[in-house]
Enzyme design. Structure first.
Site, PDB file in Angstrom:
ATOM      1  N   HIS A 169       0.816  -1.212   0.000  1.00  0.00           N
ATOM      2  CA  HIS A 169       0.000   0.000   0.000  1.00  0.00           C
ATOM      3  C   HIS A 169       0.855   1.270   0.000  1.00  0.00           C
ATOM      4  O   HIS A 169       0.337   2.356  -0.254  1.00  0.00           O
ATOM      5  CB  HIS A 169      -0.963  -0.002   1.202  1.00  0.00           C
ATOM      6  CG  HIS A 169      -0.310   0.255   2.522  1.00  0.00           C
ATOM      7  ND1 HIS A 169       0.052  -0.749   3.388  1.00  0.00           N
ATOM      8  CD2 HIS A 169       0.043   1.408   3.141  1.00  0.00           C
ATOM      9  CE1 HIS A 169       0.585  -0.233   4.475  1.00  0.00           C
ATOM     10  NE2 HIS A 169       0.593   1.081   4.354  1.00  0.00           N
ATOM     11  N   ASP A 199       0.213  -7.700   1.450  1.00  0.00           N
ATOM     12  CA  ASP A 199       0.656  -6.310   1.572  1.00  0.00           C
ATOM     13  C   ASP A 199       2.183  -6.209   1.606  1.00  0.00           C
ATOM     14  O   ASP A 199       2.759  -5.510   2.432  1.00  0.00           O
ATOM     15  CB  ASP A 199       0.054  -5.661   2.821  1.00  0.00           C
ATOM     16  CG  ASP A 199       0.103  -4.135   2.755  1.00  0.00           C
ATOM     17  OD1 ASP A 199       0.297  -3.600   1.661  1.00  0.00           O
ATOM     18  OD2 ASP A 199      -0.032  -3.498   3.812  1.00  0.00           O
ATOM     19  N   SER A 278       4.903   2.734   7.872  1.00  0.00           N
ATOM     20  CA  SER A 278       4.521   1.549   7.105  1.00  0.00           C
ATOM     21  C   SER A 278       5.676   1.096   6.217  1.00  0.00           C
ATOM     22  O   SER A 278       6.305   1.903   5.529  1.00  0.00           O
ATOM     23  CB  SER A 278       3.300   1.850   6.245  1.00  0.00           C
ATOM     24  OG  SER A 278       2.176   2.134   7.046  1.00  0.00           O
TER      25      SER A 278
END
Length: 435
Positions: A169, A199, A278
């Protein structure tokens, strides 16, 4: 205090004359020319003059005696003045030094655990990178195509070949990607491959090998709740930031932000994970990689003490496939199923097949899709209740079982068809659009 001591000493001296005598008031005989001039030499000259006055009885030396008396008083006053000034200066210097002793303190010694944390950050920071996601936008007035940053995240160096691991993402929807190393050098990155379901994404940059420091890879199978963990990343676009915490939970399950497919065995931690973290590494106390920071649980979007990391044991197999093949060959049944809430309303437990394309594994095996008859009435398709003898209550159970299977493997799918149960063998195939 020093200035007051100086002035009080100066004005309280009883021997100080109202003004300093000028040179023309002193006889030339009392001021002999000398290379060294000092109060002691002046006093010696006056003593000689007084002896001369005693030896001669004439009155012509009276002025000289008077001048020497005045000079003696002046020298006494000057001596007192110099002494007072010296004392005042010494007191002032002593005050400054004593004050400085309270302000300037020696450097504090770090504790053993603090030294370990500092060393961990210094050793692993060169392995963590900053990723900028650029998107092409056309200017409304000039019609020029511009690259505008639309997001950012973190990542880490996987090997000396320039492979960078991050979250999918972080790079989703990017027209171009740029990777900034710890020494602030920036390189254009190419996408090697990604796994939307887990992911995970792998990039590659053409950087000199001496600038690439791969992160040490650990093991996540033996983690324990309560052990220390460390997260390094670039939250809110800031430079390398370290947050610490403990593992607060294991074997959690979250959904992929891209496909909604569940990610199993996720690590839960209370180390602060904010936007920009992230894709960054989660490390154990030895500085080894144990997970990829991927998500937070917070209504506000900021860290609230519940963060999630994909375990390194899951990441390792995905990265190896992406580097070697550019894709992940994950097996699928080739069906679309109804939301879990819809099946619960029917009063049954399992996965309702909405569509089973005839060219997919389930369609080839003969699983039935949900459809409507000529009167518009809904005819339910097969409801999958188990795979290889493992109970399937919802979509997450089905995905979890398939993740343990391999492409080309034949599985026994038990379905509820109408009012009876059937077992159908299905040969699993890879996902066609995985890239």
């Amino acid at each position: 205090m020093a200035a007051y001591s100086f002035l009080s000493t100066y004005f309280s001296s009883p021997t100080l004359p109202p003004r300093f005598p000028s040179a023309n008031r002193l006889p030339k005989a009392t001021l002999p020319l000398s290379k060294s001039f000092s109060p002691r030499s002046l006093r010696s000259t006056c003593i000689v003059a007084s002896l001369r006055q005693t030896s001669h009885s004439n009155h012509s030396s009276a002025p000289e005696s008077a001048n020497c008396s005045t000079l003696n008083k002046f020298l006494d006053s000057l001596f007192v003045l110099i002494t007072s000034a010296a004392l005042s200066v010494s007191i002032f210097v002593t005050d400054v030094d004593s004050a400085a002793a309270f302000v300037v303190t020696p450097s504090r010694k770090l504790q053993t655990d603090e030294l370990a944390t500092v060393r961990l950050f210094q050793d692993n920071t060169p392995s963590v990178v900053y990723i900028t996601n650029l998107a092409s936008r056309q200017d409304a007035f000039t019609l020029d195509v511009l690259e505008v940053p639309q997001g950012s995240g973190s990542g880490f160096v996987w090997d000396k070949k320039g492979h960078i691991v991050t979250n999918y993402h972080v790079i989703r929807g990017a027209s171009d990607l740029r990777v900034t190393l710890a020494d602030q050098t920036t390189y254009d990155a190419k996408v090697v491959g990604f796994d939307q379901d887990k992911d995970v994404a792998v990039l590659r940059i053409d950087a000199p090998k001496d600038k690439l420091r791969p992160i040490p890879v650990g093991v996540s199978a033996d983690l324990l709740v309560g052990q220390k963990v460390f997260a390094i990343g670039n939250p809110f676009g800031l430079d390398h930031t370290l947050t610490t915490g403990v593992i607060s939970g294991l074997r959690r399950e979250i959904s992929s932000a891209a496909t909604g497919r569940p990610i199993q065995d996720v690590i839960q931690t209370d180390a602060a994970i904010n936007p920009g973290n992230s894709g960054g590494p989660l490390l154990d106390s030895s500085g080894n990689l144990i997970g990829i920071n991927t998500a937070i649980y917070s209504p506000s979007g900021a860290s609230s003490g519940v963060g999630f990391s994909i375990p390194v044991d899951t990441v390792g197999g995905i990265v190896d496939q992406l580097v070697q093949f550019g894709k992940v060959t994950r097996p699928i049944l080739g069906i679309k199923f109804a939301p879990d809430q819809s099946v619960e309303q029917l009063g049954v437990s399992g996965v309702l097949v909405l569509d089973a394309p005839p060219n997919g594994p389930a369609g080839k095996a003969g699983l039935l899709s949900t459809k409507r008859d000529t009167y518009g009435r809904l005819i339910l398709g097969d409801i999958i209740t188990s795979v290889n003898g493992k109970k399937v209550s919802n979509g997450s159970d089905l995905y979890r079982i398939l993740d343990q299977c391999k492409v080309g493997e034949t599985v026994s799918v038990e379905v509820l068809r109408g009012d009876h149960v059937e077992k159908i063998p299905v040969i699993l195939e890879p996902k066609a659009d995985e890239s």
